[in-house]
Structure formats: C-alpha cells, structure tokens
Design a protein around this motif. Structure first.
Motif, mmCIF file in Angstrom:
data_model
loop_
_atom_site.group_PDB
_atom_site.id
_atom_site.type_symbol
_atom_site.label_atom_id
_atom_site.label_comp_id
_atom_site.label_asym_id
_atom_site.label_seq_id
_atom_site.Cartn_x
_atom_site.Cartn_y
_atom_site.Cartn_z
ATOM 1 N N LEU A 64 0.817 -1.206 0.000
ATOM 2 C CA LEU A 64 0.000 0.000 0.000
ATOM 3 C C LEU A 64 0.855 1.262 0.000
ATOM 4 O O LEU A 64 0.520 2.250 -0.644
ATOM 5 C CB LEU A 64 -0.947 0.015 1.197
ATOM 6 N N ARG A 65 1.988 1.224 0.720
ATOM 7 C CA ARG A 65 2.890 2.384 0.710
ATOM 8 C C ARG A 65 3.451 2.620 -0.685
ATOM 9 O O ARG A 65 3.552 3.749 -1.142
ATOM 10 C CB ARG A 65 4.009 2.206 1.736
ATOM 11 N N LYS A 66 3.796 1.535 -1.390
ATOM 12 C CA LYS A 66 4.297 1.666 -2.762
ATOM 13 C C LYS A 66 3.232 2.250 -3.671
ATOM 14 O O LYS A 66 3.514 3.112 -4.501
ATOM 15 C CB LYS A 66 4.771 0.313 -3.294
ATOM 16 N N ARG A 67 1.992 1.784 -3.520
ATOM 17 C CA ARG A 67 0.892 2.333 -4.320
ATOM 18 C C ARG A 67 0.697 3.809 -4.031
ATOM 19 O O ARG A 67 0.463 4.604 -4.934
ATOM 20 C CB ARG A 67 -0.406 1.570 -4.047
ATOM 21 N N LEU A 68 0.796 4.186 -2.776
ATOM 22 C CA LEU A 68 0.670 5.580 -2.384
ATOM 23 C C LEU A 68 1.748 6.428 -3.037
ATOM 24 O O LEU A 68 1.480 7.497 -3.573
ATOM 25 C CB LEU A 68 0.733 5.705 -0.865
ATOM 26 N N LEU A 69 2.968 5.939 -3.028
ATOM 27 C CA LEU A 69 4.090 6.653 -3.638
ATOM 28 C C LEU A 69 3.903 6.776 -5.148
ATOM 29 O O LEU A 69 4.090 7.850 -5.718
ATOM 30 C CB LEU A 69 5.400 5.938 -3.322
ATOM 31 N N LYS A 70 3.516 5.708 -5.808
ATOM 32 C CA LYS A 70 3.283 5.742 -7.255
ATOM 33 C C LYS A 70 2.146 6.697 -7.595
ATOM 34 O O LYS A 70 2.214 7.433 -8.569
ATOM 35 C CB LYS A 70 2.979 4.349 -7.799
ATOM 36 N N ARG A 71 1.118 6.683 -6.789
ATOM 37 C CA ARG A 71 -0.030 7.578 -7.011
ATOM 38 C C ARG A 71 0.404 9.025 -6.927
ATOM 39 O O ARG A 71 0.014 9.857 -7.728
ATOM 40 C CB ARG A 71 -1.100 7.262 -5.972
#
Length: 104
Positions: free
Chosen positions: A93-100
């Motif tokens: 989820l942290r990676k998705r947040l960063l990509k977003r």
C-alpha cells in the motif's frame, strides 16, 4: 574529510531516504542516522543537543530500539523539516501511495 553537501544534494538525499522509508527498504532510525551524519555532519552528542533529546534516546531511535512517542520522534526529525505521520503498514500500500503521488 568529505566536502559538505550542496543544498541540492541535501534535498536529493532527504527525498531518497524518505522514499526508501516509504517502500520499506530502510527504517526511521537508519534514516535519522544517515541524515545526521551526511547532511549535518554531527555526532550523536551534538545532534541530541540540537534536537533537545538525550544522546541515549537518539541512539535508541537510530538503532530502532524501544517505542518512542510520536512527540519524541517529531522532535528528533524536526531539524530536517520532517514530521512523523500516518502511513499504511502494508509495504504494498505504501508503494501504491508513492506511485499515485508521482503520477499526479
């Protein structure tokens, strides 16, 4: 002795370390230690005085020991213009947040 970092180099290092933290490749303690050494060039005693915490407490934070309060962590990271916040526990989820954030 190494040359002091330029303002741009300091900012780049800061952003890289925060990104590494967000994707789970480092810990808050490791980030603090690296920034203390490479950005400010301070030893633990000097930095602890700057951050208004004890040297022992700084050592515990940098080695990820104990469970420091949010107030204490905020005091430790304040000299770098950082604050402790809420993040998902899941690295995915942290990676998705960063990509977003990067796609904005």
């Amino acid at each position: 002795m190494t040359q002091p970092l330029t303002s741009a180099e300091r900012e780049t290092l800061l952003l890289e370390m925060v990104e590494q933290l967000l994707i789970g490749k480092t810990t808050p303690g490791a980030v603090l230690k690296k920034l203390r050494r490479e950005v400010l060039g301070m030893n633990q005693t000097e930095y602890a005085a700057l951050a208004s915490i004890s040297r022992r407490t700084l050592s515990d934070i940098e080695t990820d020991k104990g469970s420091p309060s949010l107030a204490l962590l905020n005091r430790a990271f304040r000299p770098f213009g950082l604050t402790v916040g809420l993040l998902p526990r899941s690295p995915a989820l942290r990676k998705r947040l960063l990509k977003r954030d990067q796609s904005s």
